[in-house]
Design a protein around this motif. Structure first.
Motif, mmCIF file in Angstrom:
data_model
loop_
_atom_site.group_PDB
_atom_site.id
_atom_site.type_symbol
_atom_site.label_atom_id
_atom_site.label_comp_id
_atom_site.label_asym_id
_atom_site.label_seq_id
_atom_site.Cartn_x
_atom_site.Cartn_y
_atom_site.Cartn_z
ATOM 1 N N THR A 135 0.822 -1.334 0.056
ATOM 2 C CA THR A 135 0.342 -0.246 0.016
ATOM 3 C C THR A 135 0.873 1.459 -0.370
ATOM 4 O OG1 THR A 135 -2.089 -1.568 1.197
ATOM 5 C CG2 THR A 135 -2.259 1.405 0.774
ATOM 6 N N LEU A 136 1.666 1.724 0.618
ATOM 7 C CA LEU A 136 3.179 2.425 0.503
ATOM 8 C C LEU A 136 3.511 2.816 -0.818
ATOM 9 C CD1 LEU A 136 5.062 2.109 3.431
ATOM 10 C CD2 LEU A 136 3.330 3.376 3.763
ATOM 11 N N CYS A 180 7.941 -1.607 2.206
ATOM 12 C CA CYS A 180 8.955 -0.390 1.470
ATOM 13 C C CYS A 180 9.381 -0.556 0.186
ATOM 14 C CB CYS A 180 9.685 0.278 2.017
ATOM 15 S SG CYS A 180 8.964 1.089 3.414
ATOM 16 N N TYR A 181 8.610 -1.257 -0.672
ATOM 17 C CA TYR A 181 8.193 -1.715 -1.981
ATOM 18 C C TYR A 181 8.817 -0.619 -2.810
ATOM 19 C CZ TYR A 181 8.193 -2.774 -7.043
ATOM 20 O OH TYR A 181 8.180 -3.733 -8.486
ATOM 21 N N ILE A 224 10.851 -3.810 4.338
ATOM 22 C CA ILE A 224 11.554 -3.577 3.199
ATOM 23 C C ILE A 224 12.306 -4.693 2.200
ATOM 24 C CG2 ILE A 224 14.098 -2.670 2.274
ATOM 25 C CD1 ILE A 224 12.708 -0.197 3.482
ATOM 26 N N GLU A 225 11.712 -4.545 0.783
ATOM 27 C CA GLU A 225 10.943 -4.869 0.397
ATOM 28 C C GLU A 225 12.349 -4.754 -1.129
ATOM 29 O OE1 GLU A 225 8.074 -8.003 -2.665
ATOM 30 O OE2 GLU A 225 7.213 -6.027 -1.980
ATOM 31 N N GLY A 246 0.060 -5.121 -3.964
ATOM 32 C CA GLY A 246 1.367 -5.344 -4.944
ATOM 33 C C GLY A 246 0.166 -5.580 -6.452
ATOM 34 N N TYR A 247 -1.198 -5.661 -6.599
ATOM 35 C CA TYR A 247 -1.009 -6.235 -7.448
ATOM 36 C C TYR A 247 -3.323 -6.035 -7.239
ATOM 37 C CZ TYR A 247 -4.036 -10.279 -5.410
ATOM 38 O OH TYR A 247 -4.318 -10.965 -4.454
ATOM 39 N N SER A 248 -4.032 -5.532 -7.949
ATOM 40 C CA SER A 248 -5.123 -6.073 -8.411
ATOM 41 C C SER A 248 -6.351 -6.532 -7.929
ATOM 42 C CB SER A 248 -5.495 -5.044 -9.481
ATOM 43 O OG SER A 248 -6.963 -4.259 -9.413
ATOM 44 N N ILE A 249 -6.180 -6.382 -6.298
ATOM 45 C CA ILE A 249 -6.579 -7.407 -5.640
ATOM 46 C C ILE A 249 -8.440 -6.899 -6.140
ATOM 47 C CG2 ILE A 249 -7.054 -5.989 -3.842
ATOM 48 C CD1 ILE A 249 -6.689 -8.671 -2.175
#
Length: 320
Positions: free
Chosen positions: A10-11, A46-47, A106-107, A272-275
């Motif tokens: 989400t960030l 934090c991707y 952290i990703e 991270g994808y369109s859920i």
């Protein structure tokens, strides 16, 4: 039902579209949705997308720092609803105060970029979990891949030093994007907590991001957990629409059968994808639908509580 979700992006969404915040946004994770889900703790990644930053790890590091500050500002703005947490004691305190706990992760450990002191800096800023690599080889090691040669390559010498130090700090190391050899190297390099924050079972879906049965056993023996990833790509090849909940339940049951009931957790990969493109879970507030599906499949109330909360708690208790 108290949910601990070990991974959302989400960030990343928020920093791209800064007109939204955690209270009001069109995505899967928001304060109202988390409250409806009974969220105890949400891990916020934090991707940093290398492609968006022209493959520049220094730009990615700056973006990660901006995400850290963004989460902290949201927690300050909505302090009655959500609060930062650095360990399990913080989570318990926040729970008593009626607050959701926000845990920083952290990703893309490549943002360390050969500078060992950055691990300490990230720890001091509140980061409590690190995914050493995303989908690219970096200074720490090699990622998951469909190429057998790359999957056989592990951590670099520098990467082993960083993972060892992370274990000394008590930082959780996340193997979700690691190559098979990096996975083994990580387990050998640290006595600290290790998880697969958002990975499923390769026996059911042969994506290299998923865990083999041997990896599940090794991770379970090390006291780790795997967070069920809701992204259909990791649930099944050629998955039929409408079968997502069935597939999610199948992965959880396989985790229990191979790794034991203390192994499965939740790592939605939300935002991270369109859920929203996939029924029936469009927001984290819809997670009760998975709970009910698992009940129908014979998962006990005690096991459900473990999956939703207790198994992740056992890892959180190991944070330094």
């Amino acid at each position: 039902m108290n949910l601990i979700d070990m991974h959302c992006d989400t960030l990343w969404k928020m920093i791209q579209q800064n007109e939204y915040d955690l209270m009001e946004n069109p995505w899967s994770v928001s304060i109202p949705a988390m409250k409806e889900a009974g969220t105890l703790a949400q891990f916020f990644a934090c991707y940093t997308c290398l492609e968006e930053q022209n493959m520049d790890y220094e730009k990615c590091y700056k973006q990660a720092l901006a995400m850290i500050e963004l989460l902290k500002k949201n927690c300050e703005k909505y302090s009655e609803e959500i609060c930062m947490a650095g360990n399990y004691e913080d989570i318990l305190k926040n729970e008593q105060n009626g607050q959701i706990s926000a845990v920083l992760t952290i990703e893309e450990g490549g943002i360390i970029n050969g500078k060992a002191q950055r691990l300490e800096e990230l720890w001091e800023k509140g980061v409590r979990l690190m995914t050493p690599m995303w989908n690219y080889t970096n200074c720490l090691g090699h990622p998951n891949s469909r190429e057998p040669e790359l999957m056989a390559k592990g951590l670099t010498k520098f990467g082993k030093e960083i993972i060892n130090r992370a274990g000394e700090l008590g930082m959780i190391i996340d193997v979700s994007h690691a190559s098979d050899q990096s996975f083994l190297d990580i387990l050998e390099c640290t006595d600290g907590p290790v998880v697969a924050s958002h990975s499923n079972c390769r026996a059911l879906c042969r994506h290299p991001r998923n865990l083999t049965d041997e990896m599940i056993r090794r991770l379970a023996e090390a006291g780790g957990v795997a967070g069920l990833n809701l992204f259909p790509m990791f649930l099944g090849e050629n998955l039929s629409p409408g079968m997502e909940l069935e597939a999610m339940a199948a992965h959880v049951l396989h985790m229990i059968n191979v790794g034991g009931e203390e192994f499965p957790a939740i790592g939605t990969d939300a935002d991270g994808y369109s859920i929203q493109a996939y029924e029936p879970i469009q927001k984290v507030s819809d997670m009760s639908k998975l709970w009910e599906m698992l009940r129908k499949k014979g998962v006990s109330e005690d096991q459900l509580e473990r999956i939703w909360r207790t198994n992740a708690v056992n890892v959180l208790k190991r944070i330094g």
